[in-house]
Scaffold this motif. Structure first.
Motif, PDB file in Angstrom:
ATOM      1  N   ARG A 271       0.957  -1.508   0.381  1.00 45.97           N
ATOM      2  CA  ARG A 271       0.207  -0.091   0.254  1.00 45.97           C
ATOM      3  C   ARG A 271       0.706   1.671  -0.028  1.00 45.97           C
ATOM      4  O   ARG A 271       0.626   1.769  -0.834  1.00 45.97           O
ATOM      5  CB  ARG A 271      -1.048   0.289   1.258  1.00 45.97           C
ATOM      6  CG  ARG A 271      -1.890  -0.918   0.849  1.00 45.97           C
ATOM      7  CD  ARG A 271      -2.956  -1.075   2.438  1.00 45.97           C
ATOM      8  NE  ARG A 271      -3.563   0.206   2.334  1.00 45.97           N
ATOM      9  CZ  ARG A 271      -4.277   0.574   2.146  1.00 45.97           C
ATOM     10  NH1 ARG A 271      -5.193  -0.549   1.693  1.00 45.97           N
ATOM     11  NH2 ARG A 271      -5.165   1.229   2.399  1.00 45.97           N
ATOM     12  N   MET A 272       2.185   1.080   1.184  1.00 37.00           N
ATOM     13  CA  MET A 272       3.318   1.983   0.983  1.00 37.00           C
ATOM     14  C   MET A 272       3.610   2.973  -0.843  1.00 37.00           C
ATOM     15  O   MET A 272       3.624   3.473  -1.418  1.00 37.00           O
ATOM     16  CB  MET A 272       3.420   2.271   1.843  1.00 37.00           C
ATOM     17  CG  MET A 272       4.806   3.092   1.775  1.00 37.00           C
ATOM     18  SD  MET A 272       4.283   5.228   1.593  1.00 37.00           S
ATOM     19  CE  MET A 272       3.462   5.292   3.119  1.00 37.00           C
ATOM     20  N   THR A 273       4.310   1.672  -1.686  1.00 37.35           N
ATOM     21  CA  THR A 273       4.279   1.651  -2.329  1.00 37.35           C
ATOM     22  C   THR A 273       3.713   1.701  -3.462  1.00 37.35           C
ATOM     23  O   THR A 273       4.242   2.767  -3.737  1.00 37.35           O
ATOM     24  CB  THR A 273       4.761   0.398  -3.303  1.00 37.35           C
ATOM     25  OG1 THR A 273       6.624  -0.432  -2.537  1.00 37.35           O
ATOM     26  CG2 THR A 273       6.078  -0.013  -4.444  1.00 37.35           C
ATOM     27  N   ARG A 274       2.095   1.629  -3.347  1.00 36.68           N
ATOM     28  CA  ARG A 274       1.439   2.115  -4.533  1.00 36.68           C
ATOM     29  C   ARG A 274       1.305   3.919  -3.910  1.00 36.68           C
ATOM     30  O   ARG A 274       1.023   4.799  -5.089  1.00 36.68           O
ATOM     31  CB  ARG A 274       0.007   1.877  -4.465  1.00 36.68           C
ATOM     32  CG  ARG A 274      -1.009   2.143  -5.022  1.00 36.68           C
ATOM     33  CD  ARG A 274      -2.471   1.201  -5.040  1.00 36.68           C
ATOM     34  NE  ARG A 274      -3.152   1.791  -5.722  1.00 36.68           N
ATOM     35  CZ  ARG A 274      -4.360   3.239  -5.586  1.00 36.68           C
ATOM     36  NH1 ARG A 274      -4.012   3.746  -4.546  1.00 36.68           N
ATOM     37  NH2 ARG A 274      -4.767   3.375  -6.234  1.00 36.68           N
ATOM     38  N   ALA A 275       0.791   4.192  -3.392  1.00 39.10           N
ATOM     39  CA  ALA A 275       0.543   5.345  -1.890  1.00 39.10           C
ATOM     40  C   ALA A 275       1.760   6.916  -2.828  1.00 39.10           C
ATOM     41  O   ALA A 275       1.199   7.518  -3.571  1.00 39.10           O
ATOM     42  CB  ALA A 275      -0.070   5.916  -0.869  1.00 39.10           C
ATOM     43  N   SER A 276       3.171   6.186  -2.815  1.00 40.74           N
ATOM     44  CA  SER A 276       4.238   7.055  -2.820  1.00 40.74           C
ATOM     45  C   SER A 276       4.191   6.893  -4.585  1.00 40.74           C
ATOM     46  O   SER A 276       4.744   8.128  -5.083  1.00 40.74           O
ATOM     47  CB  SER A 276       5.469   6.352  -2.289  1.00 40.74           C
ATOM     48  OG  SER A 276       5.479   6.214  -1.026  1.00 40.74           O
ATOM     49  N   ILE A 277       4.038   6.164  -5.442  1.00 44.37           N
ATOM     50  CA  ILE A 277       4.010   6.197  -6.548  1.00 44.37           C
ATOM     51  C   ILE A 277       2.697   6.720  -7.793  1.00 44.37           C
ATOM     52  O   ILE A 277       3.055   8.217  -8.321  1.00 44.37           O
ATOM     53  CB  ILE A 277       4.635   4.461  -7.661  1.00 44.37           C
ATOM     54  CG1 ILE A 277       5.586   4.592  -6.817  1.00 44.37           C
ATOM     55  CG2 ILE A 277       4.132   5.008  -8.902  1.00 44.37           C
ATOM     56  CD1 ILE A 277       5.399   2.672  -7.344  1.00 44.37           C
ATOM     57  N   VAL A 278       1.537   7.003  -7.030  1.00 45.25           N
ATOM     58  CA  VAL A 278       0.618   7.973  -7.790  1.00 45.25           C
ATOM     59  C   VAL A 278       0.698   9.364  -7.288  1.00 45.25           C
ATOM     60  O   VAL A 278       0.303   9.754  -7.786  1.00 45.25           O
ATOM     61  CB  VAL A 278      -0.522   6.743  -6.689  1.00 45.25           C
ATOM     62  CG1 VAL A 278      -2.156   8.073  -6.871  1.00 45.25           C
ATOM     63  CG2 VAL A 278      -1.035   5.364  -7.161  1.00 45.25           C
ATOM     64  N   SER A 279       1.326   9.456  -5.791  1.00 48.16           N
ATOM     65  CA  SER A 279       1.383  10.861  -5.383  1.00 48.16           C
ATOM     66  C   SER A 279       2.243  11.665  -6.441  1.00 48.16           C
ATOM     67  O   SER A 279       2.269  12.705  -6.918  1.00 48.16           O
ATOM     68  CB  SER A 279       1.378  11.069  -3.913  1.00 48.16           C
ATOM     69  OG  SER A 279       2.913  10.020  -3.825  1.00 48.16           O
ATOM     70  N   LEU A 280       3.459  10.538  -6.789  1.00 48.45           N
ATOM     71  CA  LEU A 280       4.137  11.349  -7.487  1.00 48.45           C
ATOM     72  C   LEU A 280       4.056  11.301  -9.204  1.00 48.45           C
ATOM     73  O   LEU A 280       4.989  12.191  -9.659  1.00 48.45           O
ATOM     74  CB  LEU A 280       5.639  10.234  -7.806  1.00 48.45           C
ATOM     75  CG  LEU A 280       6.599  10.219  -6.320  1.00 48.45           C
ATOM     76  CD1 LEU A 280       7.890   9.613  -6.295  1.00 48.45           C
ATOM     77  CD2 LEU A 280       6.862  12.051  -6.265  1.00 48.45           C
ATOM     78  N   MET A 281       2.613  10.746  -9.684  1.00 48.64           N
ATOM     79  CA  MET A 281       2.614  10.613 -11.446  1.00 48.64           C
ATOM     80  C   MET A 281       1.787  11.629 -11.660  1.00 48.64           C
ATOM     81  O   MET A 281       1.884  12.732 -12.881  1.00 48.64           O
ATOM     82  CB  MET A 281       1.799   9.676 -10.928  1.00 48.64           C
ATOM     83  CG  MET A 281       1.997   8.010 -10.867  1.00 48.64           C
ATOM     84  SD  MET A 281       3.553   7.842 -12.363  1.00 48.64           S
ATOM     85  CE  MET A 281       2.051   7.810 -13.794  1.00 48.64           C
ATOM     86  N   ALA A 282       1.548  13.099 -10.382  1.00 47.27           N
ATOM     87  CA  ALA A 282       0.760  14.235 -11.310  1.00 47.27           C
ATOM     88  C   ALA A 282       2.312  15.333 -11.159  1.00 47.27           C
ATOM     89  O   ALA A 282       2.145  16.577 -10.884  1.00 47.27           O
ATOM     90  CB  ALA A 282       0.251  14.791 -10.239  1.00 47.27           C
ATOM     91  N   SER A 283       3.343  14.915 -10.761  1.00 43.88           N
ATOM     92  CA  SER A 283       4.427  15.801 -10.574  1.00 43.88           C
ATOM     93  C   SER A 283       4.822  16.446 -11.844  1.00 43.88           C
ATOM     94  O   SER A 283       4.628  15.266 -13.058  1.00 43.88           O
ATOM     95  CB  SER A 283       5.916  15.388 -10.244  1.00 43.88           C
ATOM     96  OG  SER A 283       5.473  14.582  -8.473  1.00 43.88           O
ATOM     97  N   PRO A 284       5.461  17.251 -12.324  1.00 41.94           N
ATOM     98  CA  PRO A 284       5.520  17.597 -13.097  1.00 41.94           C
ATOM     99  C   PRO A 284       7.063  17.120 -14.011  1.00 41.94           C
ATOM    100  O   PRO A 284       7.122  17.158 -15.633  1.00 41.94           O
ATOM    101  CB  PRO A 284       5.773  19.397 -12.866  1.00 41.94           C
ATOM    102  CG  PRO A 284       6.244  20.048 -11.618  1.00 41.94           C
ATOM    103  CD  PRO A 284       6.156  18.719 -10.972  1.00 41.94           C
ATOM    104  N   TYR A 285       7.787  16.669 -13.974  1.00 40.30           N
ATOM    105  CA  TYR A 285       8.861  15.975 -14.310  1.00 40.30           C
ATOM    106  C   TYR A 285       8.008  14.557 -15.473  1.00 40.30           C
ATOM    107  O   TYR A 285       8.762  14.168 -16.130  1.00 40.30           O
ATOM    108  CB  TYR A 285       9.765  15.650 -13.808  1.00 40.30           C
ATOM    109  CG  TYR A 285       9.816  14.618 -12.392  1.00 40.30           C
ATOM    110  CD1 TYR A 285       9.858  13.392 -12.948  1.00 40.30           C
ATOM    111  CD2 TYR A 285       9.677  14.559 -11.068  1.00 40.30           C
ATOM    112  CE1 TYR A 285      10.305  12.260 -11.905  1.00 40.30           C
ATOM    113  CE2 TYR A 285       9.278  13.939 -10.061  1.00 40.30           C
ATOM    114  CZ  TYR A 285       9.000  12.835 -10.385  1.00 40.30           C
ATOM    115  OH  TYR A 285       9.483  11.773  -9.586  1.00 40.30           O
TER     116      TYR A 285
END
Length: 319
Positions: free
Chosen positions: A202-216
């Motif tokens: 769950r932490m792996t998924r949440a961390s990646i999903v939160s970064l998917m909206a980053s500008p880079y």
């Protein structure tokens, strides 16, 4: 950076020593507050008061609690864990016969749980809001909510009682081959794997999903890079810090969480040894096993902080 990291290590190390000291005090007070008596447990309820008193003098239990505690603390600092009250064996020898079994159980579960959690977390983030993602989220949420002993009894009922694939009682001894040891400890390992995989996934998924909206990440999408490559090579490296923190904390829990699992499957490890020692009020054995569990937990928490800083150097320079 090196100075800050060294300061962190020293601060955590000092805090860990204070924590271990507090744990030893709590263990002493807790065991002393238990009903019953170790001499009565060894000699039976029909033993006379004179025999029980003689047993207390032989085991040095007639002295004040604080005197016995300070004597144990000095000896423990010198590497002497004392003698077990029930059989007069050296506690270090008793622990030495059990500690390998416990770490084998925890290491086996970690070798399965860590890569499985990372793979499922990455796939859940890649196929976000899909049937696969919802199914994995539902399964992991159930794993987080269900107690370890309940998972253990369910697995025992299915794989040991119904199908007879694995033994319900995990009898481990030194004469076993590696294959026999793996077969005997399969259900405890599977129980621990299910217990810790849910948090890490769950932490792996949440961390990646939160970064998917980053500008880079958006820039990488505009360049036409495939989603899987974006997650693995762009999002995952920047998500390592919280993921490592959760992995190390779950590994720390894994070492401590074997107590219940070992008791359920009658696994001959430190957890079962500590529970038996509590029932018999064998204070030196209880202290030794509790201190080992606490030391491992403190060390893994320290490693979690260090690895988080190494994986994300920006944490070393807060604004």
């Amino acid at each position: 950076m090196q100075i800050s990291l060294l300061q962190l290590i020293l601060k955590r190390f000092a805090l860990g020593l204070v924590t271990l000291l507090a744990i030893s005090l709590l263990i002493t007070v807790g065991v002393e507050a238990l009903s019953g008596d170790v001499c009565t447990a060894m000699m039976g309820q029909m033993a006379s008061d004179d025999k029980v008193a003689a047993c207390h003098r032989e085991l040095n239990l007639d002295r004040p609690v604080h005197v016995r505690y300070l004597e144990w603390l000095v000896n423990f600092a010198q590497g002497d864990m004392g003698q077990a009250l029930t059989n007069h064996y050296a506690v270090a020898d008793i622990v030495g016969n059990r500690i390998g079994n416990t770490f084998f159980l925890a290491a086996s579960a970690a070798l399965i749980a860590v890569p499985l959690s990372l793979i499922l977390g990455v796939l859940a983030a890649l196929y976000r809001d899909s049937l696969f993602d919802r199914s994995i989220s539902m399964i992991t949420l159930s794993g987080v909510s269900v107690p370890d002993f309940f998972i253990a009894y369910i697995l025992m009922a299915i794989f040991a009682v119904s199908y007879g694939l694995f033994p319900a009682i995990s009898n481990i001894d030194e004469t076993m081959t590696l294959a026999q040891r793996i077969n005997a400890s399969a259900l405890p390992v599977l129980t621990l794997t299910l217990a810790v995989s849910a948090h890490m996934m769950r932490m792996t998924r949440a961390s990646i999903v939160s970064l998917m909206a980053s500008p880079y990440i958006e820039m990488a999408k505009l360049k036409g890079i495939r989603p899987g490559r974006i997650i693995v090579f762009h999002a995952l490296p920047n998500a390592w810090s919280p993921i490592i923190q959760v992995i190390m904390l779950n590994l720390a829990w894994l070492v401590v969480g074997v107590v219940i699992v070992e008791f359920v499957f009658v696994y001959p490890g430190l957890g079962a040894l500590m529970i038996d020692a509590v029932f018999l009020r064998d204070l030196p054995t209880v202290r030794a096993t509790a201190m080992i569990f606490a030391t491992v937990y403190v060390i893994l928490n320290l490693l979690a902080d260090i690895l988080s800083l190494v994986s994300n150097p920006r944490l070393m320079h807060p604004k």
